[in-house]
Design a protein around this motif. Structure first.
Motif, PDB file in Angstrom:
ATOM      1  N   ARG A 114     -18.543 -47.610  63.650  1.00 17.85           N
ATOM      2  CA  ARG A 114     -19.126 -48.464  62.309  1.00 17.85           C
ATOM      3  C   ARG A 114     -19.806 -47.435  61.089  1.00 17.85           C
ATOM      4  O   ARG A 114     -20.334 -46.403  61.630  1.00 17.85           O
ATOM      5  CB  ARG A 114     -20.514 -49.042  63.216  1.00 17.85           C
ATOM      6  N   GLU A 116     -22.338 -46.996  59.411  1.00 19.30           N
ATOM      7  CA  GLU A 116     -23.752 -46.966  59.153  1.00 19.30           C
ATOM      8  C   GLU A 116     -24.228 -45.683  58.491  1.00 19.30           C
ATOM      9  O   GLU A 116     -23.697 -44.750  58.374  1.00 19.30           O
ATOM     10  CB  GLU A 116     -24.132 -46.987  60.691  1.00 19.30           C
ATOM     11  N   GLY A 121     -29.466 -40.679  66.548  1.00 19.43           N
ATOM     12  CA  GLY A 121     -29.052 -41.770  67.661  1.00 19.43           C
ATOM     13  C   GLY A 121     -27.905 -42.703  66.842  1.00 19.43           C
ATOM     14  O   GLY A 121     -27.907 -43.844  67.697  1.00 19.43           O
ATOM     15  N   ARG A 122     -27.937 -42.766  65.521  1.00 23.57           N
ATOM     16  CA  ARG A 122     -27.209 -43.717  64.943  1.00 23.57           C
ATOM     17  C   ARG A 122     -25.939 -42.828  64.405  1.00 23.57           C
ATOM     18  O   ARG A 122     -26.146 -42.109  63.496  1.00 23.57           O
ATOM     19  CB  ARG A 122     -27.827 -44.653  63.944  1.00 23.57           C
ATOM     20  N   TYR A 123     -24.633 -43.266  64.867  1.00 19.41           N
ATOM     21  CA  TYR A 123     -23.623 -42.345  64.365  1.00 19.41           C
ATOM     22  C   TYR A 123     -22.518 -43.315  64.117  1.00 19.41           C
ATOM     23  O   TYR A 123     -22.408 -44.632  64.280  1.00 19.41           O
ATOM     24  CB  TYR A 123     -23.028 -41.452  65.663  1.00 19.41           C
ATOM     25  N   PHE A 126     -19.294 -43.759  68.133  1.00 21.33           N
ATOM     26  CA  PHE A 126     -20.348 -43.473  69.220  1.00 21.33           C
ATOM     27  C   PHE A 126     -19.347 -43.865  70.469  1.00 21.33           C
ATOM     28  O   PHE A 126     -18.309 -44.520  70.542  1.00 21.33           O
ATOM     29  CB  PHE A 126     -21.476 -44.193  69.064  1.00 21.33           C
ATOM     30  N   GLN A 128     -19.519 -46.112  74.135  1.00 23.53           N
ATOM     31  CA  GLN A 128     -20.258 -47.045  74.945  1.00 23.53           C
ATOM     32  C   GLN A 128     -19.618 -47.207  76.304  1.00 23.53           C
ATOM     33  O   GLN A 128     -18.317 -47.212  76.551  1.00 23.53           O
ATOM     34  CB  GLN A 128     -20.175 -48.828  74.330  1.00 23.53           C
ATOM     35  N   ARG A 257     -30.394 -59.991  68.170  1.00 25.56           N
ATOM     36  CA  ARG A 257     -29.151 -59.049  68.204  1.00 25.56           C
ATOM     37  C   ARG A 257     -28.313 -59.270  66.960  1.00 25.56           C
ATOM     38  O   ARG A 257     -28.455 -60.093  66.501  1.00 25.56           O
ATOM     39  CB  ARG A 257     -28.818 -58.859  69.551  1.00 25.56           C
ATOM     40  N   LEU A 259     -25.335 -59.549  66.624  1.00 26.82           N
ATOM     41  CA  LEU A 259     -24.037 -60.148  66.763  1.00 26.82           C
ATOM     42  C   LEU A 259     -24.088 -61.746  66.824  1.00 26.82           C
ATOM     43  O   LEU A 259     -25.052 -62.194  67.591  1.00 26.82           O
ATOM     44  CB  LEU A 259     -22.999 -59.414  68.013  1.00 26.82           C
ATOM     45  N   ALA A 279     -32.681 -48.741  71.005  1.00 27.29           N
ATOM     46  CA  ALA A 279     -31.825 -49.437  71.875  1.00 27.29           C
ATOM     47  C   ALA A 279     -30.947 -48.739  72.552  1.00 27.29           C
ATOM     48  O   ALA A 279     -30.186 -48.237  71.900  1.00 27.29           O
ATOM     49  CB  ALA A 279     -31.340 -50.577  70.794  1.00 27.29           C
ATOM     50  N   GLY A 282     -27.597 -53.241  75.202  1.00 27.33           N
ATOM     51  CA  GLY A 282     -27.908 -54.566  75.140  1.00 27.33           C
ATOM     52  C   GLY A 282     -26.780 -55.749  75.492  1.00 27.33           C
ATOM     53  O   GLY A 282     -25.576 -55.275  75.497  1.00 27.33           O
ATOM     54  N   ALA A 304     -23.456 -54.046  76.715  1.00 25.84           N
ATOM     55  CA  ALA A 304     -22.770 -52.574  76.276  1.00 25.84           C
ATOM     56  C   ALA A 304     -24.006 -51.621  76.166  1.00 25.84           C
ATOM     57  O   ALA A 304     -24.836 -52.130  75.681  1.00 25.84           O
ATOM     58  CB  ALA A 304     -21.965 -52.543  74.956  1.00 25.84           C
ATOM     59  N   GLY A 306     -25.152 -47.555  75.313  1.00 25.13           N
ATOM     60  CA  GLY A 306     -24.876 -46.637  74.541  1.00 25.13           C
ATOM     61  C   GLY A 306     -24.954 -45.195  75.363  1.00 25.13           C
ATOM     62  O   GLY A 306     -25.834 -44.902  75.628  1.00 25.13           O
TER      63      GLY A 306
HETATM   64  P1  AMP Z   1     -24.395 -53.256  70.161  1.00 25.93           P
HETATM   65  O1  AMP Z   1     -22.857 -53.576  70.484  1.00 25.93           O
HETATM   66  O2  AMP Z   1     -24.849 -53.249  68.823  1.00 25.93           O
HETATM   67  O3  AMP Z   1     -25.285 -54.368  70.931  1.00 25.93           O
HETATM   68  O4  AMP Z   1     -24.768 -51.924  70.687  1.00 25.93           O
HETATM   69  C1  AMP Z   1     -24.845 -51.754  71.955  1.00 25.93           C
HETATM   70  C2  AMP Z   1     -25.404 -50.543  72.371  1.00 25.93           C
HETATM   71  O5  AMP Z   1     -24.493 -49.420  71.669  1.00 25.93           O
HETATM   72  C3  AMP Z   1     -26.664 -50.050  71.564  1.00 25.93           C
HETATM   73  O6  AMP Z   1     -27.886 -50.609  72.213  1.00 25.93           O
HETATM   74  C4  AMP Z   1     -26.736 -48.590  71.376  1.00 25.93           C
HETATM   75  O7  AMP Z   1     -27.206 -47.878  72.569  1.00 25.93           O
HETATM   76  C5  AMP Z   1     -25.167 -48.330  71.194  1.00 25.93           C
HETATM   77  N1  AMP Z   1     -24.753 -48.098  69.642  1.00 25.93           N
HETATM   78  C6  AMP Z   1     -24.692 -49.029  68.798  1.00 25.93           C
HETATM   79  N2  AMP Z   1     -24.510 -48.750  67.525  1.00 25.93           N
HETATM   80  C7  AMP Z   1     -24.607 -47.417  67.495  1.00 25.93           C
HETATM   81  C8  AMP Z   1     -24.484 -46.374  66.649  1.00 25.93           C
HETATM   82  N3  AMP Z   1     -24.072 -46.507  65.264  1.00 25.93           N
HETATM   83  N4  AMP Z   1     -24.742 -44.867  67.265  1.00 25.93           N
HETATM   84  C9  AMP Z   1     -24.913 -44.829  68.499  1.00 25.93           C
HETATM   85  N5  AMP Z   1     -25.104 -45.894  69.430  1.00 25.93           N
HETATM   86  C10 AMP Z   1     -24.963 -47.182  69.108  1.00 25.93           C
END
Ligand code: AMP
Length: 432
Positions: A114, A116, A121-123, A126, A128, A257, A259, A279, A282, A304, A306
């Motif tokens: 992504r 971002e 914690g935000r990469y 990443f 899953q 959320r 999505l 998070a 989730g 999923a 993280g």
């Molecule tokens: P999501 O698909 O957005 O529901 O994400 C599920 C999980 O993936 C989140 O709770 C995070 O733990 C992890 N996650 C989502 N985006 C990122 C990101 N950019 N960097 C690291 N972990 C992420």
């Protein structure tokens, strides 16, 4: 140092930290394997439309965060930003849902992308672990997935994970609520972009983290109060099952959320030791997604987790997952002949299941013993010309310093015997 660096928002996984990641992946997926979920692997990229339709045209993931590319043949592809749409696409393509054994239960592990704004914690790349149960509407399935994630967190030793729970309603009650919410939002003092969001996807405005917006949302109508009877009953049953399984949760009526495909049960696992990116996982029910991507009606639920953030959560709690010893025995040959003999011994040890390594590059005793220490090995096997002439090697216990001469053919059995009775070495959490 090379002229190149890992791209912005990414990092390399290197030993010894990488062992921790492997242990976390293993722990997050183990409960799934015990619950009938089969492993699925899909390509790292897909038709861009799959995500546009599946994840939602108006979501940040699709509008801002997808890495897209056009192939030489003109196909528009996107690096996968999440797993659910791909897994469902794969299950439909292979007709898994027609095999007459619903739900189809699948789990996956992989890299996601992504674009971002990077922070702790935000990469942009990443990892899953995910699970999907496709083709059944049953509160027990929603509860099963939540319990499996909770069990994974517990097995890792995490104590400070909170589970937030909500229901997003279905196609009967959500549209009615949506309109109510839109009416409410139109009366607020919001910036242009948020106004636009309120028109396209008003539920996501509830998720706005800015204090100025939050303050205005205090009196917003809540979906909880507008659920239709079937949704209300469904949610009550999920909660009862979680109660019976001893799983604590907090009702979070604002949890929507990022999505669009979620319906009914929605949940998130948060960890308070992580700051803004709290998070650690989730998921929820996505009853309409299959039809959105051209499939039949297949009510489904998934999550999923993280991996990167779970590792950070473990560090925040100073919990170290059990990782197998990288090296049990480190062989130190003194001279060429000893090198050949110990190479043979190390090969035998590895074949019998002992983790073994050898000092390469003709190191002297002092240097080689330093490497043995760094490898974390419990024993060194040392051999020089004189030992070989006597038909022995020296087995040195690196904890006690005790050394004994031994027939090399007996080393494997002896080490295996000692490993069985040994107390595991405590591992420490590396500083970050
Ligand atoms: P999501 O698909 O957005 O529901 O994400 C599920 C999980 O993936 C989140 O709770 C995070 O733990 C992890 N996650 C989502 N985006 C990122 C990101 N950019 N960097 C690291 N972990 C992420």
């Amino acid at each position: 140092m090379s002229t190149f660096k890992a791209p912005k928002g990414t990092y390399d996984l290197l030993p010894p930290d990488s062992e921790e990641f492997l242990a976390v992946r293993e722990a997050l997926s183990a409960p799934l394997r015990r619950a009938g979920y089969g492993y699925v692997e899909t390509p790292g990229f897909e038709d861009v439309e799959l995500f546009a339709r599946g994840v939602g045209e108006s979501t940040d993931i699709v509008t801002k965060e997808m890495y897209t590319l056009t192939t030489k043949g003109g196909s528009r592809l996107a690096l996968r930003p999440e797993g659910t749409a791909s897994v469902l696409r794969a299950a439909l393509e292979a007709n898994l849902h027609r095999a007459g054994n619903l739900p189809v239960k699948l789990w996956y592990s992989g890299s996601y992308y992504r674009y971002e704004r990077p922070q702790k914690g935000r990469y942009r790349h990443f990892s899953q672990i995910g699970a999907e149960a496709i083709g059944a509407e049953d509160p027990a399935l929603d509860a099963e997935l939540i319990v499996l994630a909770v069990d994974a967190h517990r097995a890792l030793g995490l104590r400070e994970v909170r589970l937030l729970l909500n229901s997003l309603g279905d196609r009967t009650c959500r549209p009615v609520y949506r309109e109510r919410l839109q009416e409410f939002l139109r009366g607020l003092d919001l910036d242009e972009e948020t106004r636009r969001r309120a028109e396209i996807n008003p539920l996501r405005v509830l998720d706005d983290k800015r204090p100025a917006v939050r303050a205005q949302l205090a009196d917003a109508p809540l979906l909880r109060d507008h659920l239709c009877e079937p949704c209300r009953g469904y949610h009550a049953r999920v909660r009862d099952l979680l109660d019976a399984a001893g799983v604590a949760y907090e009702d979070d009526p604002a949890l929507v959320r990022g999505l669009d495909y979620y319906t009914r049960t929605t949940f998130e696992f948060v960890h308070d030791g992580l700051g803004a990116q709290a998070a650690i996982g989730g998921g929820g029910r996505y009853d309409g997604l299959s039809e959105m991507i051209g499939g039949p009606a297949l009510p489904s639920v998934g999550w999923a987790l993280g991996v990167d953030r779970t590792v950070l959560a473990l560090r925040a709690e100073e919990v170290a997952p059990a990782v197998p010893a990288a090296t049990d025995v480190y062989a130190v040959p003194l001279g060429e002949q000893a090198s050949a003999a110990l190479f043979g011994l190390v090969t035998e040890l590895r074949r019998s299941g002992v983790a073994a390594d050898l000092a390469y590059g003709g190191k002297g005793l002092k240097n080689a013993m330093k490497s043995a220490g760094r490898s974390g090995a419990r024993w060194a096997v040392i051999a020089g010309e004189r030992d070989l002439a006597e038909g022995v090697v020296q087995l040195k216990d690196l904890t006690t310093g005790k050394q004994e001469a031994m027939d090399p053919r007996e080393v494997g059995a002896e080490v295996l015997k000692r490993l069985e009775t040994a107390v595991p070495m405590s591992s420490t959490v590396p500083e970050r």
